[in-house]
Write an enzyme that holds these catalytic residues in place. Structure first.
Site, mmCIF file in Angstrom:
data_model
loop_
_atom_site.group_PDB
_atom_site.id
_atom_site.type_symbol
_atom_site.label_atom_id
_atom_site.label_comp_id
_atom_site.label_asym_id
_atom_site.label_seq_id
_atom_site.Cartn_x
_atom_site.Cartn_y
_atom_site.Cartn_z
ATOM 1 C CD GLU A 119 35.345 42.662 41.214
ATOM 2 O OE1 GLU A 119 34.959 42.128 42.294
ATOM 3 O OE2 GLU A 119 35.123 42.536 40.147
ATOM 4 N N GLY A 259 40.926 35.990 35.978
ATOM 5 C CA GLY A 259 40.570 35.141 34.837
ATOM 6 C C GLY A 259 39.915 35.921 33.853
ATOM 7 C CB ALA A 260 37.224 36.819 32.763
ATOM 8 C CG ASN A 263 35.108 45.590 33.425
ATOM 9 O OD1 ASN A 263 35.375 45.845 34.409
ATOM 10 N ND2 ASN A 263 36.145 44.822 32.342
ATOM 11 C CG HIS A 295 31.653 33.512 36.399
ATOM 12 N ND1 HIS A 295 31.062 32.853 37.788
ATOM 13 C CD2 HIS A 295 32.199 34.670 37.009
ATOM 14 C CE1 HIS A 295 31.573 33.593 38.855
ATOM 15 N NE2 HIS A 295 32.011 34.778 38.289
ATOM 16 C CD GLU A 296 33.822 37.247 34.676
ATOM 17 O OE1 GLU A 296 33.356 38.071 35.174
ATOM 18 O OE2 GLU A 296 34.515 36.223 35.272
ATOM 19 C CG HIS A 299 29.519 38.486 37.358
ATOM 20 N ND1 HIS A 299 29.046 38.541 38.647
ATOM 21 C CD2 HIS A 299 30.679 38.044 37.654
ATOM 22 C CE1 HIS A 299 29.918 38.021 39.534
ATOM 23 N NE2 HIS A 299 30.741 37.736 38.836
ATOM 24 C CD GLU A 318 32.573 37.427 41.835
ATOM 25 O OE1 GLU A 318 32.370 36.338 40.918
ATOM 26 O OE2 GLU A 318 33.057 38.408 41.144
#
Length: 868
Positions: A119, A259-260, A263, A295-296, A299, A318
Site C-alpha cells: 500500500e 506503523g502496520a 494485509n 486497528h489492523e 480493517h 482509514e
C-alpha cells in the site's frame, strides 16, 4: 521536474479485470524471480490495450495463452500489450533485487528478512499488474526459498500445501479465497520465534492465531496476542463482525515505513507496535500496541472485505477504522484520556495541515504522489467525521447503517458516497449538507456572542461558523455540525435554551449563524462550546480566567473541564508573551491550587489537566509566531507554575505513588499523574533528588522515561548522567534505544546540531531504519522548537541537508519529516524566509522524489494571504 497530477474527477473504471492471480516467487537476496499467471478479461473498449503498472522491474518474458510476446512495450513505469484477446491467460516473469530496495516498498529484504509493503502502489515493484484498488482478484501464492535461512515463509490466506526439495530448498503454497486488491498482498520470509493461540468466533469457528517476532523476543509478544483476542471479541459484540479465514497471522519487523499494514490474514507490523513488556515498554507503548493491533484487525471488514474504489476514497477505510479503534480503546482503557489524546493530535497537527499549503478535504480532489495521501486529515479528521455520524444518528442507528454498508458492499471496492448512502438508509436526517465534510477542506471556526437584557432577565446568544479560504479552496459553505453546549452560571447552575434547539446538550449548527435565548436572572452566563470536541472545529469563546475556573468547577463533561484549563494556561502564557505576567492574579493561582486539592483523588483527570499545552498546540492559537518569544513565555509560565504550586504538587506526587508495576487503568492513571507532576517539580532545584530517586527506584519503563523527560527541565548534568546510565543498560535493544535518541533530539541545548551530528555516528544509528530516523531527525524537526527554529536558520538547513540524502533511498519517510518546513506560514517573517530558502534548495535538487516534490512545490507556491 514534471509530475503528473492525478484527479478524482478523472476516474475511469479499469479496462480489464483480473479474476485470479497465481504467483511463484523464488526468493533470493538480489535475484528474486517472480512468475505470475493472471486470468484477464476485457471490460472496456474492444481496441483498448492492456497497460500494466511496473517499477524497478527486470522483465524476463511475457506470454499470452502460452504464446511468447516477442516485443512487449516496456517503459520505466508500464508494460503495454496491444491487440490482446477479450479473455486470456497472461504469464509474466520478472526479476527484482530485494537487498537493494531501500525504499521499503514492494518486496525488500532487511536484517535477513524478506518483507512486503504494497500500500499504496508497492505491488508494481514485485510484478507487472493493474496496481489499483478497484481490481480485485483471488490469489494463490507459492513461495520457494532456502530452508535453513528461511524456515518460515508466509503469504495471505490459508496454508494449503508445502514440500521440500533435494537441494535444501522448500516451498509453501497459500490461498486467499477472498478477492482483494493488490495493495493487500503480503509476503514475509525469515527465521522467527512464534507465539500461538486460538480464538473461537461467535459462530463457533476455531481460528488459529500466530504471532511471529525476532528470535529471543517471544516473551514480549504476549500482550499483542491478548490484545488481538480482545479486539476480535469487541468487534463481534459491537458490530457483529466475525473473522473469516482459518488463520490470523501477525509478523513484527524492525524495518517498516508505516506503523502496520492490514494485509488480508497476514498483518505486517512495525515491531514497536507489537513488542511490549514491563521493562521495555511504557504505558503509552502498551496502549499503542493494543490500539494498532485492533486497528489492523478491524480493517478486515472496513478496508479488506469492503475496500476503496480509488485512493481518493482512502478515508473510507482509514477514517472509519480509526474511529473504530478509538471506540475500542476507550472501552478498554480511559474514555477521557483517549479523547484528550485524539484532540491533541487534531489541534497540534491536523489544524496545522488544514492551514497550510497541504490543506485538502478528507476525500481529496487531486494528488501527485499517492503516498502523500496518508495524512492526519484523511485519518484523524476522517475519524472525527465518522464520530459525528455516530453522534447524530446515535449508537443504534449507526450500527444499522454499518450493517447496511456491509450488506450492500461486501466484496466490493466502493466510495465515500456509498458509505454516506448506507448511513442515510439508517436515519430520517437529511445528510446532504453533512456530506460537505468530505469535499470541503479547512477548519471551521465557531464564535459566540451574547447580550443580556436585565429588564427581561434574558440572554441572547449568536453562534456563528466560518471556514477561512484554504490553499486548495477559496469558497466555503456552511457545514452541518453537532455542537455540544453547556450553559453555566457562577454558582454552577445549568440552563436550557428557550427555543429547544439544544437537545440532550447538543445543538445542530447548519447555517452560518444560529440564535437562541436563555432566561436567567443572572448577569453572567458562561457558554461551553464543542464539548468533548463534538466537531473538528476551533472555538473563539473569549473566556476569562474566572470563566475557565468556573467551567472546571461545574461542567458536567470532564473533557470540558480539561479544555477549560488548557484555555486558562494559554491565556497565562500570552501574558508572559506581552510582558504582563502580573495579570496572572493571586485569585488565578488560588484557583489552580483548588483544582489540585479538590481533585487530589482523581488521578485520571489531574493527569490530563496538569499538562501545559505544548509549543505545537500553542502555535495553533497564534499567527506570525516569534519562536523564541513563545518558547520563553511558555518556559516562564511553567517555572512559575512549579514555584507557585509546589506544596500542592509535592503532596500530589506522594499521593500518587504506586506499588509494583501492573498495566491496569487505575495504576496507569496514577503513574501518568505522578510523572506529569514530576516534570513540574523537576524545574525546582529542591527536587533534583526527587528526579534521581524516581529514576533509580523505577521498576518499569514508564517511570524510567518519566524521570528522563523530567530531567530535561532541570540541570543538564543530571540529564546527561541519567541518559548515560540508561544507554549502558539498553544500548542493544533497538526499540528502547529509539526513546533514548528521541530524548537527545528534543533536549533544549545550544549545541544541539553538533550533538545530533555526533548521534548520527552512533554505532546503533542507521539511515536505513525508519524508526531510528524518525526518533532522531523527526523528533528534532517536529518537537525541538528552539533547535529547529534557531534564529540563524541552522536548524532548517540541518534537516534539509539530511532530507537531500534520505530522499534518495526512502522518499516516504523524507516526505513526512519535511512537514514542519512546509508550515512556514505560521511563523514570523524572519523564520519564513529562512524556511523557504531551504525548501527552494530541495526543489532545485535534481532527481527529487515525487513524494518530496509535491509537498515542497505546493508549499513554495502557497500565498498565505489568500487563506485569511
Amino acid at each position: 521536474m514534471s509530475v503528473q497530477v492525478k484527479r478524482r474527477a478523472d476516474y475511469q473504471p479499469p479496462a480489464f479485470s483480473i479474476s485470479t492471480v497465481t504467483l511463484n516467487i523464488y526468493l533470493h537476496p538480489t535475484k528474486t524471480r517472480v512468475v505470475s499467471q493472471l486470468q484477464v478479461k476485457r471490460e472496456g473498449a474492444a481496441d483498448a490495450p492492456l497497460v500494466l503498472d511496473g517499477e524497478k522491474l527486470s522483465l524476463t518474458s511475457v506470454a499470452i495463452d502460452g504464446a511468447t510476446v516477442s516485443s512487449p512495450e516496456v517503459s520505466d513505469t508500464t508494460l503495454t500489450l496491444r491487440d490482446v484477446p477479450d479473455q486470456f491467460s497472461l504469464e509474466i516473469e520478472t526479476e527484482i533485487d530485494p537487498d537493494n530496495n531501500k525504499a521499503l516498498e514492494g518486496l525488500y529484504r532487511s536484517a535477513g528478512v524478506f518483507c512486503t509493503q504494497c500500500e499504496a502502489e508497492g505491488f508494481r515493484r514485485i510484478t507487472y499488474f493493474l496496481d489499483r484498488p478497484d481490481v480485485l482478484a483471488v490469489y494463490r501464492v507459492t513461495l520457494h526459498g532456502d530452508k535453513a535461512t528461511l524456515p518460515t515463509m508466509l503469504a495471505n490466506g490459508n496454508l494449503v500445501e508445502r514440500g521440500e526439495n533435494a537441494d535444501g530448498t522448500h516451498w509453501v503454497t497459500w490461498h486467499d479465497p477472498y478477492p482483494k486488491p493488490s495493495y493487500l498482498f503480503a509476503v514475509v520470509a525469515g527465521d522467527f520465534d512464534l507465539l500461538t493461540d486460538s480464538y473461537t468466533t461467535m459462530s463457533g469457528k476455531q481460528v488459529a492465531l500466530e504471532l511471529y517476532v525476532d528470535k529471543g523476543k517471544r516473551d514480549r509478544g504476549q500482550f499483542a496476542l491478548d490484545s488481538l483476542k480482545r479486539a476480535m471479541k469487541w468487534d463481534e459484540e459491537t458490530f457483529g463482525l466475525e473473522y473469516d479465514l482459518d488463520i490470523y497471522m501477525i509478523v513484527a519487523v524492525d524495518f517498516f515505513n508505516m506503523g502496520a499494514m492490514e494485509n488480508k490474514g497476514l498483518n505486517i507490523f512495525n515491531s514497536k507496535f507489537v513488542l511490549a513488556d514491563q521493562a521495555t515498554a511504557t504505558d503509552d507503548d502498551f496502549f499503542n500496541v493494543e490500539s494498532v493491533i485492533a486497528h489492523e484487525y478491524f480493517h478486515n471488514w472496513t478496508g479488506n472485505r469492503v475496500t476503496c474504489r480509488d485512493w481518493f476514497q482512502l478515508s473510507l477505510k482509514e477514517g472509519l477504522t480509526v474511529f473504530r479503534d478509538q471506540q475500542f480503546s476507550a472501552d478498554m482503557t480511559s474514555p477521557l484520556s483517549n479523547r484528550v489524546k485524539h484532540v491533541r493530535v487534531m489541534r497540534e497537527h491536523q489544524f496545522a495541515e488544514d492551514a497550510s499549503a497541504m490543506s485538502h478535504p478528507i476525500r481529496p480532489d487531486e494528488v501527485m504522489e499517492m503516498n502523500n495521501f496518508y495524512t492526519v486529515t484523511v485519518y484523524d479528521k476522517g475519524a472525527e467525521v465518522i464520530r459525528m455520524f455516530h453522534t447524530l444518528l446515535g449508537a443504534e442507528a449507526f450500527r444499522k447503517g454499518m450493517d447496511e454498508y456491509f450488506r450492500r458492499h461486501d466484496g466490493q471496492a466502493v466510495t465515500c458516497d456509498d458509505f454516506i448512502a448506507a448511513m442515510q438508509f439508517a436515519t430520517d436526517l437529511d445528510l446532504t449538507q453533512f456530506a460537505r465534510w468530505y469535499s470541503q477542506s479547512g477548519t471551521p471556526e465557531l464564535s459566540v456572542e451574547s447580550e443580556y437584557s436585565k429588564e427581561q432577565g434574558r440572554h441572547t446568544f449568536r453562534l456563528t461558523q466560518r471556514t477561512k479560504p484554504t490553499a486548495d479552496q477559496q469558497e466555503k459553505l456552511p457545514l452541518y455540525m453537532p455542537v455540544a453546549i453547556e450553559l453555566i452560571d457562577k454558582q454552577g447552575i445549568h440552563y436550557q435554551d428557550n427555543e429547544g434547539l439544544i437537545n440532550n446538550g447538543l445543538l445542530i449548527l447548519a447555517d452560518e449563524q444560529v440564535e437562541f435565548t436563555v432566561d436567567a436572572d443572572v448577569a453572567e452566563l458562561t457558554p461551553v462550546l464543542l464539548g468533548s470536541f463534538s466537531a473538528p472545529a476551533r472555538v473563539n469563546n473569549n473566556l476569562s480566567p474566572t470563566d475557565c475556573l468556573t467551567i472546571f468547577k461545574y461542567a458536567h463533561d470532564d473533557f470540558n473541564r480539561w479544555d477549560a484549563l488548557q484555555q486558562l494556561y494559554d491565556w497565562c502564557i500570552a501574558q508572559y508573551e506581552t510582558g504582563h505576567p502580573e495579570r496572572i492574579s493571586k485569585e488565578i493561582w488560588s484557583g489552580l491550587k483548588s483544582v489540585i486539592e479538590a481533585e487530589q483523588d482523581n488521578a485520571e483527570l489531574l493527569g490530563e489537566c496538569l499538562v501545559v499545552p505544548s509549543f505545537e498546540t500553542l502555535c495553533q492559537t497564534r499567527a506570525d509566531i516569534d519562536v523564541a518569544s513563545l518558547h520563553a513565555a511558555r518556559e516562564a509560565f511553567c517555572q512559575a507554575f512549579a514555584e507557585m504550586l509546589e506544596p500542592q504538587l509535592a503532596a500530589l506526587y506522594a499521593r500518587c505513588e504506586t506499588q509494583h508495576y501492573v498495566y491496569e487503568q487505575e495504576a496507569v492513571n496514577a503513574r501518568r499523574c505522578r510523572n506529569v507532576v514530576l516534570a513540574h517539580l523537576a524545574r525546582l532545584t529542591t527536587h533534583i533528588d526527587t528526579v534521581q530517586q524516581h529514576f533509580s527506584s523505577s521498576d518499569n519503563m514508564t517511570d524510567t522515561l518519566g524521570a528522563l523527560r523530567a530531567s530535561q527541565y532541570g540541570e543538564n548534568d543530571v540529564f546527561e548522567q541519567l541518559m548515560a546510565e540508561f544507554e549502558s543498560v539498553w544500548k542493544h535493544d533497538p526499540l528502547v534505544l529509539d526513546k533514548w535518541f528521541a530524548l537527545h533530539a528534543t533536549q533544549p541545548r545550544e549545541d544541539i546540531l553538533a550533538h545530533i551530528s555526533m548521534l548520527k555516528e552512533h554505532p546503533q544509528f542507521s539511515t536505513s531504519n525508519p524508526n531510528r530516523v524518525r526518533a532522531l531527525i523527526g523528533s528534532f524537526a517536529f518537537y525541538n522548537s528552539t533547535g529547529f527554529h534557531a534564529a540563524d536558520g541552522s536548524g532548517y538547513k540541518f534537516v534539509t541537508d539530511y532530507l537531500l540524502t534520505l530522499d534518495k533511498t526512502n522518499p516516504q519517510v523524507a516526505a513526512r519529516i519535511v512537514t514542519p518546513l512546509t508550515q512556514w506560514h505560521q511563523y514570523a517573517v524572519s523564520h519564513q524566509e529562512q524556511m523557504k530558502t531551504q525548501l527552494a534548495r530541495l526543489l532545485n535538487e535534481k532527481g527529487l522524489s515525487r513524494d518530496l516534490f509535491e509537498k515542497v512545490s505546493k508549499s513554495l507556491a502557497y500565498d498565505k494571504h489568500t487563506a485569511n
